[in-house]
Design an enzyme around this catalytic site. Sequence first.
Site, PDB file in Angstrom:
ATOM      1  N   ASP A  63      20.491  18.503  53.531  1.00  0.00           N
ATOM      2  CA  ASP A  63      19.470  17.532  53.945  1.00  0.00           C
ATOM      3  C   ASP A  63      19.743  16.268  53.143  1.00  0.00           C
ATOM      4  O   ASP A  63      19.695  16.289  51.912  1.00  0.00           O
ATOM      5  CB  ASP A  63      18.083  18.118  53.618  1.00  0.00           C
ATOM      6  CG  ASP A  63      16.949  17.157  53.935  1.00  0.00           C
ATOM      7  OD1 ASP A  63      17.205  15.938  54.149  1.00  0.00           O
ATOM      8  OD2 ASP A  63      15.792  17.610  53.943  1.00  0.00           O
ATOM      9  N   SER A 140      25.483   1.329  64.078  1.00  0.00           N
ATOM     10  CA  SER A 140      24.699   1.108  65.295  1.00  0.00           C
ATOM     11  C   SER A 140      24.641  -0.367  65.634  1.00  0.00           C
ATOM     12  O   SER A 140      24.687  -1.227  64.750  1.00  0.00           O
ATOM     13  CB  SER A 140      23.285   1.631  65.050  1.00  0.00           C
ATOM     14  OG  SER A 140      22.438   1.266  66.104  1.00  0.00           O
ATOM     15  N   TYR A 153      14.015   0.544  62.003  1.00  0.00           N
ATOM     16  CA  TYR A 153      15.308   1.180  62.288  1.00  0.00           C
ATOM     17  C   TYR A 153      16.427   0.181  62.005  1.00  0.00           C
ATOM     18  O   TYR A 153      17.396   0.493  61.312  1.00  0.00           O
ATOM     19  CB  TYR A 153      15.365   1.664  63.744  1.00  0.00           C
ATOM     20  CG  TYR A 153      16.715   2.229  64.132  1.00  0.00           C
ATOM     21  CD1 TYR A 153      17.128   3.471  63.650  1.00  0.00           C
ATOM     22  CD2 TYR A 153      17.585   1.518  64.964  1.00  0.00           C
ATOM     23  CE1 TYR A 153      18.376   3.993  63.999  1.00  0.00           C
ATOM     24  CE2 TYR A 153      18.831   2.031  65.311  1.00  0.00           C
ATOM     25  CZ  TYR A 153      19.222   3.269  64.824  1.00  0.00           C
ATOM     26  OH  TYR A 153      20.458   3.775  65.163  1.00  0.00           O
ATOM     27  N   LYS A 157      19.569   0.209  59.347  1.00  0.00           N
ATOM     28  CA  LYS A 157      20.972   0.148  59.753  1.00  0.00           C
ATOM     29  C   LYS A 157      21.666  -1.143  59.277  1.00  0.00           C
ATOM     30  O   LYS A 157      22.850  -1.129  58.984  1.00  0.00           O
ATOM     31  CB  LYS A 157      21.087   0.309  61.278  1.00  0.00           C
ATOM     32  CG  LYS A 157      20.694   1.707  61.772  1.00  0.00           C
ATOM     33  CD  LYS A 157      21.688   2.766  61.288  1.00  0.00           C
ATOM     34  CE  LYS A 157      21.450   4.115  61.954  1.00  0.00           C
ATOM     35  NZ  LYS A 157      22.392   5.150  61.491  1.00  0.00           N
TER      36      LYS A 157
HETATM   37  P1  NAD Z   1      21.019  13.158  67.174  1.00  0.00           P
HETATM   38  O1  NAD Z   1      19.561  13.047  67.004  1.00  0.00           O
HETATM   39  O2  NAD Z   1      21.553  14.133  68.159  1.00  0.00           O
HETATM   40  O3  NAD Z   1      21.746  13.454  65.792  1.00  0.00           O
HETATM   41  C1  NAD Z   1      21.259  13.054  64.542  1.00  0.00           C
HETATM   42  C2  NAD Z   1      21.438  14.184  63.587  1.00  0.00           C
HETATM   43  O4  NAD Z   1      20.985  13.820  62.285  1.00  0.00           O
HETATM   44  C3  NAD Z   1      20.650  15.414  64.024  1.00  0.00           C
HETATM   45  O5  NAD Z   1      21.496  16.533  64.042  1.00  0.00           O
HETATM   46  C4  NAD Z   1      19.585  15.523  62.962  1.00  0.00           C
HETATM   47  O6  NAD Z   1      19.168  16.846  62.723  1.00  0.00           O
HETATM   48  C5  NAD Z   1      20.294  14.925  61.770  1.00  0.00           C
HETATM   49  N1  NAD Z   1      19.371  14.584  60.694  1.00  0.00           N
HETATM   50  C6  NAD Z   1      18.182  13.942  60.771  1.00  0.00           C
HETATM   51  N2  NAD Z   1      17.610  13.892  59.553  1.00  0.00           N
HETATM   52  C7  NAD Z   1      18.467  14.508  58.698  1.00  0.00           C
HETATM   53  C8  NAD Z   1      18.435  14.781  57.315  1.00  0.00           C
HETATM   54  N3  NAD Z   1      17.391  14.437  56.547  1.00  0.00           N
HETATM   55  N4  NAD Z   1      19.487  15.434  56.764  1.00  0.00           N
HETATM   56  C9  NAD Z   1      20.533  15.808  57.520  1.00  0.00           C
HETATM   57  N5  NAD Z   1      20.604  15.603  58.837  1.00  0.00           N
HETATM   58  C10 NAD Z   1      19.579  14.949  59.413  1.00  0.00           C
HETATM   59  O7  NAD Z   1      21.527  11.701  67.545  1.00  0.00           O
HETATM   60  P2  NAD Z   1      22.983  11.014  67.427  1.00  0.00           P
HETATM   61  O8  NAD Z   1      22.984   9.982  68.461  1.00  0.00           O
HETATM   62  O9  NAD Z   1      24.053  12.008  67.405  1.00  0.00           O
HETATM   63  O10 NAD Z   1      22.867  10.303  66.010  1.00  0.00           O
HETATM   64  C11 NAD Z   1      23.895  10.279  65.066  1.00  0.00           C
HETATM   65  C12 NAD Z   1      23.976   8.915  64.421  1.00  0.00           C
HETATM   66  O11 NAD Z   1      24.325   7.972  65.423  1.00  0.00           O
HETATM   67  C13 NAD Z   1      22.668   8.421  63.810  1.00  0.00           C
HETATM   68  O12 NAD Z   1      22.945   7.857  62.546  1.00  0.00           O
HETATM   69  C14 NAD Z   1      22.208   7.340  64.772  1.00  0.00           C
HETATM   70  O13 NAD Z   1      21.454   6.344  64.132  1.00  0.00           O
HETATM   71  C15 NAD Z   1      23.535   6.820  65.265  1.00  0.00           C
HETATM   72  N6  NAD Z   1      23.462   6.095  66.545  1.00  0.00           N
HETATM   73  C16 NAD Z   1      23.044   6.729  67.686  1.00  0.00           C
HETATM   74  C17 NAD Z   1      22.955   6.001  68.872  1.00  0.00           C
HETATM   75  C18 NAD Z   1      22.497   6.648  70.156  1.00  0.00           C
HETATM   76  O14 NAD Z   1      22.197   5.923  71.113  1.00  0.00           O
HETATM   77  N7  NAD Z   1      22.470   7.958  70.275  1.00  0.00           N
HETATM   78  C19 NAD Z   1      23.292   4.649  68.892  1.00  0.00           C
HETATM   79  C20 NAD Z   1      23.727   4.043  67.725  1.00  0.00           C
HETATM   80  C21 NAD Z   1      23.802   4.777  66.554  1.00  0.00           C
END
Ligand code: NAD
Length: 292
Positions: A63, A140, A153, A157
């Site tokens: 975590d 992001s 957010y 970022k």
């Molecule tokens: P997602 O929600 O599927 O994955 C995020 C993961 O982070 C999840 O598995 C969640 O359990 C984990 N997480 C949350 N809090 C946590 C903690 N305290 N300790 C450990 N793990 C933790 O979404 P995703 O899109 O795969 O996100 C991954 C990254 O991509 C993130 O940093 C997000 O900001 C970034 N991102 C996503 C998008 C999008 O549109 N999906 C766009 C730009 C950036």
Amino acid sequence: EQKVVLITGCSSGIGLSLAVHLASEPSKAYKVYATMRNLDKKQRLLESMRGLHKETLAILQMDVTDQHSILSARDSISEGSVDILVCNAGVGLMGPLETQSEDTMRGILDVNLLGTIRTIQTFLPDMKRRRTGRILVTGSMGGLQGLPFNEVYCASKFAVEGTCESLAILLQHFNVHVSLIECGPVNTDFLRNLTKTEVGDGSVEVDAHTRSLYETYLHHCQTVFQNAAQDTDDIVKVFLEVIRCPCPGLRYYTSSAMLPLSSLKLTAHDGSQYVRAMGKLVFSAGSTDSQN
Ligand code: NAD
């Protein structure tokens, strides 16, 4: 020789896809430590693996808000060192700024910003000592440009950008490369997992104008995700490119679609062009008085 990779946030989305890809390489080029906050959620990752890959995949609890769990994950790495660290865990937060509670804001900053920093801090001394290492961070569009109803957010970022850019300058002296993989919308659980203010639930007072703009924004967001979201495979391709690059740069964009808006920030230094263009893009489909 096998490279050791540690990835945060592997129970879903980008982290899961990247872990599966790297651990399934036929050449067994990577030993992947796929970490997740809650090990009860490891089933999805295991199912995506199709078959056992004991030599290339290990799942660890981590975590990013809990320093002890980061340290114990580090200490469970049998090879003793991580070659490629992927800071990917992150959560979203959407809603009018005045509705965000202190706890919610702290929570987002704790995961997205401090979580990334804690993770890097934990693995950095070893990389520096060994004069080798890669740090990849899931960046992001919200870290490069402001987005309405995403203030906190974006704050988290943007701060990650500042952290990585600053570190990259120093780490040139240690042969450690920091790279941000900048994503636009991606098809993951991100939208479902994010904390979102429900307008009109009466819990916080929000003026009617803001509420209607927020509804327009949510609609816009849905449309953008439906029409333009990338699949995690596309994102993984960029990660692989960076991992394979002998001397990677600081920023990689997963799609060229976000470049024009980003570059508007640079062409008009006072920011006004970007603010107007983004406002038009987000709100033009909705209320006619959005420019008030
Ligand atoms: P997602 O929600 O599927 O994955 C995020 C993961 O982070 C999840 O598995 C969640 O359990 C984990 N997480 C949350 N809090 C946590 C903690 N305290 N300790 C450990 N793990 C933790 O979404 P995703 O899109 O795969 O996100 C991954 C990254 O991509 C993130 O940093 C997000 O900001 C970034 N991102 C996503 C998008 C999008 O549109 N999906 C766009 C730009 C950036």
